[in-house]
Design a protein around this motif. Structure first.
Motif, PDB file in Angstrom:
ATOM      1  N   ASN A   1      23.597  41.318  37.552  1.00 15.94           N
ATOM      2  CA  ASN A   1      24.099  42.096  36.469  1.00 15.94           C
ATOM      3  C   ASN A   1      25.392  42.818  36.753  1.00 15.94           C
ATOM      4  OD1 ASN A   1      20.833  42.130  36.563  1.00 15.94           O
ATOM      5  ND2 ASN A   1      21.532  42.244  34.670  1.00 15.94           N
ATOM      6  N   VAL A   2      26.052  42.343  37.890  1.00 18.17           N
ATOM      7  CA  VAL A   2      27.415  42.826  37.901  1.00 18.17           C
ATOM      8  C   VAL A   2      28.398  41.780  38.234  1.00 18.17           C
ATOM      9  CG1 VAL A   2      28.963  44.471  39.507  1.00 18.17           C
ATOM     10  CG2 VAL A   2      26.598  44.911  39.243  1.00 18.17           C
ATOM     11  N   VAL A   3      29.573  41.974  37.669  1.00 17.06           N
ATOM     12  CA  VAL A   3      30.605  40.948  37.770  1.00 17.06           C
ATOM     13  C   VAL A   3      31.921  41.753  38.454  1.00 17.06           C
ATOM     14  CG1 VAL A   3      32.464  39.612  36.632  1.00 17.06           C
ATOM     15  CG2 VAL A   3      30.463  39.809  35.525  1.00 17.06           C
ATOM     16  N   TYR A   4      32.029  41.129  39.867  1.00 15.62           N
ATOM     17  CA  TYR A   4      32.990  42.038  40.856  1.00 15.62           C
ATOM     18  C   TYR A   4      34.141  41.565  40.504  1.00 15.62           C
ATOM     19  CZ  TYR A   4      28.263  43.307  42.580  1.00 15.62           C
ATOM     20  OH  TYR A   4      26.804  43.345  42.754  1.00 15.62           O
ATOM     21  N   LEU A   5      35.390  42.166  40.166  1.00 17.27           N
ATOM     22  CA  LEU A   5      36.714  41.894  39.958  1.00 17.27           C
ATOM     23  C   LEU A   5      37.771  42.548  40.701  1.00 17.27           C
ATOM     24  CD1 LEU A   5      35.335  42.321  36.772  1.00 17.27           C
ATOM     25  CD2 LEU A   5      37.123  40.353  36.405  1.00 17.27           C
ATOM     26  N   GLY A   6      37.293  43.722  41.748  1.00 14.10           N
ATOM     27  CA  GLY A   6      38.264  44.301  42.400  1.00 14.10           C
ATOM     28  C   GLY A   6      38.564  43.876  43.659  1.00 14.10           C
ATOM     29  N   GLY A   7      37.724  43.275  44.346  1.00 12.40           N
ATOM     30  CA  GLY A   7      38.026  42.758  45.578  1.00 12.40           C
ATOM     31  C   GLY A   7      36.667  43.434  46.799  1.00 12.40           C
ATOM     32  N   SER A   8      36.516  42.346  47.458  1.00 16.41           N
ATOM     33  CA  SER A   8      35.189  42.668  48.595  1.00 16.41           C
ATOM     34  C   SER A   8      36.125  42.637  50.004  1.00 16.41           C
ATOM     35  CB  SER A   8      33.967  41.713  48.682  1.00 16.41           C
ATOM     36  OG  SER A   8      34.789  40.683  48.976  1.00 16.41           O
TER      37      SER A   8
END
Length: 378
Positions: A110-117
């Motif tokens: 339920n999360v779209v991760y767009l900032g970087g891991s």
């Protein structure tokens, strides 16, 4: 027929990390303006809640937005605020579009991760710095999951390179006195500082460290994966620090996206906070327009099946973890802006659990130098 798409915007306009949050909010709202002005067949309708930097208010905000029937929310800045609302999103089968870098070790449907891991920002940063500046580091962080996990990964990478952690210290949000740690840094043979502080505490720390370095006649590299252009006005004239930041995008001269924003009437500099939030809204709108509705599962399926043109380049949403592939640049702050000093040759697939990230570059740094071959001449 025009599709009206209601979206939630959940960013704080005040509080200790307001500079970061406001920049991301500005990017999201600017994307809404651009889409409503340029796109045909879709119109975005913003429903906004301002938590004002208070952790408990994020839960109130997401509940308020979900009760209005919203299925997509762009926002939150810190990992604490993101983690606090994930259970609400899961219960409502809604999506959070998260445009900030984070510490990894998470993968929510339920999360779209767009900032970087970490493998997209911290690993390249430490690989560069350990080669270029030395292997003795001090780790400083805010006392929550971002600081803890980022520094834990740094410990492992520095250890793999046979480096040394000179000190590791944590501070509360809003702390303003860093005398003890700045003294410890200067009393030791420190090659660099990894700064995982957030917001105002980071600015206090950098100013005090700069003053201490000035007294000692030193110039020290300070590294970050969450420091962007929007924060540089808070720390002018740090002539005794070398601020190195790692991220997917910087507002360098000649950048086409920055130029288009300025032509559109937006003043000032931009940041990856702004650009990633802008990207989140445009990707969401593009998917909804293509499928004709805002069903979260259908949105994800559409995005995961084709690369997306974004201000950061043509990128892909990874179907197995909802993370965006991202470029990586390392930039140094100079004269009120960032200049890129190193760039990864290709966009990096996210590896949030660091199970596929090669560490050979760190092990190579640990290898002793080969002894020279001596030849006896008679």
């Amino acid at each position: 027929m025009t599709l009206t798409l209601p979206i939630g915007v959940l960013y704080s306009t005040s509080g200790t990390y307001q500079r970061i949050s406001n920049h991301a909010r500005n990017g999201a709202l600017r994307a809404v303006e651009d889409i409503n002005r340029q796109a045909e067949g879709i119109r975005l309708e913003v429903h906004e809640f301002d938590p004002r930097g208070e952790l408990d208010a994020y839960h109130q905000g997401v509940e308020s937005l979900l009760q209005r029937g919203l299925r997509h929310i762009v926002g939150t800045t810190t990992s604490a605020s993101r983690k606090d609302i994930v259970p609400d999103l899961e219960r409502a089968a809604a999506l959070l579009w998260y445009a900030s870098p984070y510490e990894g070790f998470e993968c929510s449907e339920n999360v779209v991760y767009l900032g970087g891991s970490p493998n997209q920002n911290l690993v390249p940063l430490l690989g560069y710095v350990l080669r270029e500046h030395g292997k003795r580091g001090v780790l400083v962080g805010s006392n929550y999951v971002w600081g803890w996990e980022s520094n834990r990964i740094a410990r492992e990478l520095i250890g793999a390179a046979a480096g040394e952690i000179v000190a590791e210290r944590y501070f509360h949000f809003g702390d303003a006195d860093f005398t003890s740690v700045t003294e410890q840094i200067l009393q030791s043979d420190t090659d660099f500082v990894l700064n995982n502080l957030v917001g105002e505490s980071s600015y206090f720390f950098l100013k005090q460290l700069n003053t201490a370095c000035a007294r000692a006649g030193r110039r020290l590299p300070v590294l970050s994966c969450n420091f962007t252009e929007c924060e540089l006005p808070a720390i002018p004239h740090l002539n005794h620090l070398r601020l190195l930041s790692s991220g997917p995008w910087f507002d360098v001269a000649g950048n086409a996206f920055s130029a288009s924003q300025r032509v559109g009437g937006v003043e000032g500099t931009f940041s990856s906070c702004y650009t990633c939030a802008y990207t989140a809204v445009t990707m969401l709108a593009r998917a909804c327009q293509a499928i004709g509705n805002d069903d979260p599962d259908a949105v994800l399926a559409w995005l995961q099946n084709q690369p997306q043109a974004t201000p950061l380049g043509t990128l892909s949403l990874q179907p197995h973890n909802n993370h965006l592939t991202l470029p990586n640049c390392i930039a140094e702050a100079r004269d009120g802006r960032f200049d890129i000093v190193h760039r990864q040759p290709a966009a990096l697939e996210a590896d949030p659990y660091l199970t596929r990230t090669p560490l050979a570059q760190f092990h190579e740094l640990a290898a002793p130098l080969a002894a020279p071959n001596l030849r006896v001449v008679k």
